[in-house]
Every structure is written in C-alpha cells, then in structure tokens.
Design an enzyme around this catalytic site. Structure first.
Site, PDB file in Angstrom:
ATOM      1  N   ASN A  10       0.866  -1.182   0.000  1.00  0.00           N
ATOM      2  CA  ASN A  10       0.000   0.000   0.000  1.00  0.00           C
ATOM      3  C   ASN A  10       0.902   1.232   0.000  1.00  0.00           C
ATOM      4  O   ASN A  10       1.461   1.598   1.027  1.00  0.00           O
ATOM      5  CB  ASN A  10      -0.896  -0.056   1.246  1.00  0.00           C
ATOM      6  CG  ASN A  10      -1.775   1.166   1.374  1.00  0.00           C
ATOM      7  OD1 ASN A  10      -1.719   2.089   0.558  1.00  0.00           O
ATOM      8  ND2 ASN A  10      -2.596   1.180   2.401  1.00  0.00           N
ATOM      9  N   ARG A  92      -2.747  -1.849  -3.246  1.00  0.00           N
ATOM     10  CA  ARG A  92      -3.824  -0.878  -3.144  1.00  0.00           C
ATOM     11  C   ARG A  92      -3.487   0.265  -4.101  1.00  0.00           C
ATOM     12  O   ARG A  92      -2.420   0.867  -4.009  1.00  0.00           O
ATOM     13  CB  ARG A  92      -3.917  -0.345  -1.722  1.00  0.00           C
ATOM     14  CG  ARG A  92      -4.935   0.762  -1.608  1.00  0.00           C
ATOM     15  CD  ARG A  92      -4.939   1.314  -0.207  1.00  0.00           C
ATOM     16  NE  ARG A  92      -5.941   2.344  -0.073  1.00  0.00           N
ATOM     17  CZ  ARG A  92      -5.773   3.429   0.672  1.00  0.00           C
ATOM     18  NH1 ARG A  92      -4.645   3.628   1.315  1.00  0.00           N
ATOM     19  NH2 ARG A  92      -6.727   4.315   0.757  1.00  0.00           N
ATOM     20  N   HIS A 180     -11.875   4.803  -0.200  1.00  0.00           N
ATOM     21  CA  HIS A 180     -11.911   3.836   0.919  1.00  0.00           C
ATOM     22  C   HIS A 180     -12.761   2.614   0.565  1.00  0.00           C
ATOM     23  O   HIS A 180     -13.319   1.950   1.453  1.00  0.00           O
ATOM     24  CB  HIS A 180     -12.469   4.485   2.215  1.00  0.00           C
ATOM     25  CG  HIS A 180     -11.571   5.538   2.788  1.00  0.00           C
ATOM     26  ND1 HIS A 180     -12.017   6.790   3.148  1.00  0.00           N
ATOM     27  CD2 HIS A 180     -10.247   5.523   3.052  1.00  0.00           C
ATOM     28  CE1 HIS A 180     -11.007   7.508   3.615  1.00  0.00           C
ATOM     29  NE2 HIS A 180      -9.923   6.763   3.559  1.00  0.00           N
ATOM     30  N   ARG A 240      -6.703  17.367   5.630  1.00  0.00           N
ATOM     31  CA  ARG A 240      -7.473  17.735   4.423  1.00  0.00           C
ATOM     32  C   ARG A 240      -8.758  18.445   4.815  1.00  0.00           C
ATOM     33  O   ARG A 240      -9.398  18.071   5.802  1.00  0.00           O
ATOM     34  CB  ARG A 240      -7.804  16.479   3.612  1.00  0.00           C
ATOM     35  CG  ARG A 240      -6.594  15.882   2.921  1.00  0.00           C
ATOM     36  CD  ARG A 240      -6.954  14.587   2.235  1.00  0.00           C
ATOM     37  NE  ARG A 240      -6.325  13.449   2.869  1.00  0.00           N
ATOM     38  CZ  ARG A 240      -6.699  12.181   2.717  1.00  0.00           C
ATOM     39  NH1 ARG A 240      -7.723  11.882   1.947  1.00  0.00           N
ATOM     40  NH2 ARG A 240      -6.067  11.224   3.338  1.00  0.00           N
ATOM     41  N   GLU A 377      -8.275  -3.659   5.141  1.00  0.00           N
ATOM     42  CA  GLU A 377      -8.166  -3.475   3.692  1.00  0.00           C
ATOM     43  C   GLU A 377      -7.162  -4.446   3.077  1.00  0.00           C
ATOM     44  O   GLU A 377      -7.362  -4.930   1.962  1.00  0.00           O
ATOM     45  CB  GLU A 377      -7.740  -2.026   3.393  1.00  0.00           C
ATOM     46  CG  GLU A 377      -8.824  -1.016   3.726  1.00  0.00           C
ATOM     47  CD  GLU A 377      -8.285   0.291   4.252  1.00  0.00           C
ATOM     48  OE1 GLU A 377      -7.680   0.299   5.350  1.00  0.00           O
ATOM     49  OE2 GLU A 377      -8.475   1.318   3.590  1.00  0.00           O
TER      50      GLU A 377
END
Ligand code: ADP
Length: 392
Positions: A10, A92, A180, A240, A377
């Site tokens: 990832n 990912r 996500h 963010r 994930e």
C-alpha cells in the site's frame, strides 16, 4: 512443505505499508507480518511487526523514493519480499478512474490504464505505479494484482455519480468516484458474516481515520459516498479540508494570488483538524487539549459525521444500522458517543458501558443498532490477489 505466500503493498505519498499473508490449508490468507517504511524522501524508519508474538522491530531508513524503500525491503532476509513460497503481489491503488472497476492482473495494458487515470489522483497513484514497476523489474515471473479504492463505488446511481457541470466534464472523468472502497468492501463482508439481517438493510458506514469518509451501503452495495472526485471531499480529515465552497478556492486564487500547487498543498496538508485547531492533526492530541480551537475542531468533526449520516440516510430512504471503523472509529469511545448522541433522532440509543468496552454493539434497547467493526483493507487485497492468481 513451504506454504504459499502473498505480499500486499500500500503505497502512500510518503509511506510504503506492507503485509505478508500465508495461505492456510483451507485456502484463506492469514497475515504473517506487517510493517511500514515511513517518511520516504526524508530520514524515515522501517517498522516490522510479526504476528507470531515476536517483538516489533524499528530501524532508521532514509529511502529517497519508493523504489529505494522496496530495495531495502528486498534486502531483509526475513522480510516480506524474501519469504519462501512467495507467489505474487497485491496492491492498493487509490484511483481506478471510470474504467478500472474490478481488481486486475497487472500486465502492460493494465499498467497503461492505471497510468492514464493517474492525473485524477496525482499524489496517490504515482507511488503505486513506481512500486508496480520496481517489483516487475525485480520479480518478472511473479504476478501482480491491482485493487482500486474507487471500484466498490462504481455502481452509484447517476445522481450520486455526477456534479452539476456540463456533460463533457463527466465524459472526461470528472465524477464523484468515492474512496476507501476496500475498507467498505471488508465491512460489507463482515456484516454478511456476523449480522446477516443488518447486511441486507440500509447501513451507513463511517471510516474515520486520518483520511475519513462515509458510505451508504444498501444490501451490501455502495449507493453513495461522502467523498467525490478526490479524497479531499466530504468530512474534515487530519490535514485535508473536506467539503468546501468552491468559492473559497476562487478567493484564494483571486485575493491571495495562490497558484494551483499552493492551493493543492493548502487543501491536502494545511487544513482539516490541523488547520482548524492550529494544534494537531491527531485526534488523540485534540481530545486531550483544552485549547478552544482544538475543542472546536473535535466538535466540527463530530458534527459533520452526524450531518453526513443524515444525508446518507436520506439517499437510501432510511437507515437500519450504523458502523464505525478505522483509527478514530475503532479506538475512540468519546467520538463514537458524541456522534451517536447526535443520531438519537434516527433511533440510535448509546450503551455507555458497551461503548467504553469497544462494542462490538454500541447500542441497547435501541430502535437501530450501531457497531464498531475493525477494518482490514489488506485482507481484501490478499483475497482478490489470491483469487486472480489462482484463476490464471
Ligand atoms: P490512516 O488513515 O492513516 O490509515 P488510521 O485509521 O490509522 O489512519 O487513523 C489515524 C487516526 O486515528 C488519528 O487521527 C489518530 O489520532 C486516531 N486515533 C488512534 N487511536 C485513537 C484513540 N485511542 N482515540 C482517538 N483517536 C485515535
């Protein structure tokens, strides 16, 4: 006999997370070790955590880029790239654009497609491409599978997939993708396994980490998301901004004379919890702080999670359950409590003791249940990778 292994990678903008999976006799991948190269491009470090009870290790590592980070991993005798029985890699990839809607075995054509959608995620896709290419050069015989964070959301109805801008921009790829997706796919599967009646209903899932978004899951399918074209949209995050009136960006350009790069750095790195509080991007620090702006940042976060829950419930015509996941969602009883208190009007009644203990069910005598479910994930990527490798 050597067991089959897969390595999941990832690549973030300045980090490379990895996990090694062993394929168990029943065919299910099980994590054998995980770790991360942090602060790539600076004086960073390498963290490795085996799952067999051995102590985690931490060593300084100054990798100039992701290819150097990978070379350092390949040099570890007991690392994720030197495991006996290694059969392939799963990645990912944040953005799959409009066309990459399922995991793919990466060949020249697929790599070209991933590169073509890279301008849609200029901070996130390029490091993944660097890692894909470096591994192809180092292990030419081993297959690689790319899994996209956008893919799970590609079935959104048109009203949730569009902006109110001319069609030519939609055709050029300016769409509400949602992100996500690998986390929401894991949660959808966990709901089927543990709460099948809930899984068949309308569930709002809140992935609350450093990056944060929420998803409307109807019968296991994503029908709307708080994130849109980029991972800047929706909830406020560590650094963010979350949703912003586009007029703010015009103001920054026209009144402050900021160019695109300056605006980008501002929106990705200087806003969110960090910008609003002026204290930290880390929820733990904010919760412990008495500074008024730190407390406002926490309340702003909670308010927007609750407000978004209402919006996503409306997009499904109702809500049957709520799920918290990711760093803040899994570990902060205080944030969960404050969100659920704001959702009482939707039929959620907090069970204080269950919440303090980490659930999994957080409600009692409630018209509707809320749960905490730890996400994984990497496991979703490992499963897809194994399935595609075996189907070759
Ligand atoms: P990422 O998006 O980087 O994967 P994580 O899912 O690991 O992020 O979540 C990181 C966030 O979780 C940080 O804001 C951190 O402060 C928060 N967090 C971790 N543990 C706790 C805790 N016990 N209480 C509150 N927040 C926590």
């Amino acid at each position: 006999m050597t067991s089959r292994c897969l390595c999941v990678l990832n690549a973030g903008s300045s980090s490379l997370k990895f996990a090694l999976y062993r394929v168990m006799p029943d065919g299910a991948p099980r994590r054998a070790l995980s770790g991360e190269v942090e602060r790539i491009g600076e004086k960073g470090r390498l963290l490795i955590a085996p799952t067999d009870g051995a102590a985690p290790r931490e060593t300084p590592l100054a990798a100039r880029d992701h290819a150097e980070a990978l070379a350092a991993l390949a040099a570890l005798p007991d690392g994720p790239l030197t495991a006996p029985g290694l059969e392939g890699f799963g990645h990912r990839v944040v953005h799959g654009g409009p066309t990459l809607t399922t995991p793919v075995l990466v060949d020249t054509a697929a790599l070209a497609q991933i590169e073509a959608v890279s301008p849609l995620a200029p901070l996130h896709n390029p490091p993944a491409i660097t890692v894909l290419k470096a591994l192809a050069a180092r292990f030419p015989a081993l297959p690689q599978v790319a899994c996209f964070d956008t893919a799970f959301h590609r079935g959104h109805p048109a009203v949730a997939d569009r902006f109110a801008i001319p069609d030519e921009f939609y055709q050029a790829g300016v769409r509400r993708y949602g992100f996500h997706g690998l986390s929401y796919e894991y949660i959808a599967g966990a709901l089927v396994a543990h709460y099948p009646a809930v899984a068949a209903g309308r569930v709002v899932v809140a992935h609350l980490g450093n990056g944060a978004s929420m998803c409307a899951l109807a019968n296991g399918h994503s029908v709307d998301s708080s994130m849109g074209f980029t991972a800047l949209d929706g909830l406020p995050m560590g650094t963010r901004s979350g949703s912003l009136d586009p007029g703010v960006i015009l103001w920054l350009q026209q009144q402050k004379g900021w160019n695109g790069d300056r605006v980008e750095h501002f929106l990705y790195e200087e806003c969110g919890l960090k910008g609003l509080s002026g204290v930290s991007n880390d929820m733990r620090t904010l919760l412990a702080s008495e500074a008024p702006l730190a407390q406002l940042a926490v309340e702003y976060f909670v308010y927007h999670v609750a407000r978004t829950a209402g919006a996503l419930a409306a997009s499904m015509g109702g809500i049957d359950a709520f799920v918290f996941t990711a760093g803040i969602g899994e570990r902060s009883p205080e944030i969960r409590a404050r969100v659920l208190q704001r959702l009482e009007w939707l039929g959620f009644t907090l069970d204080d003791a269950a919440n303090q203990q980490g659930g999994p069910c957080l409600t009692t005598g409630s018209a509707r249940p809320a749960y905490v479910i730890p996400t994984d994930e990497e496991l979703v990527i490992a499963r897809h990778t194994l399935a595609l490798i075996d189907a070759r």
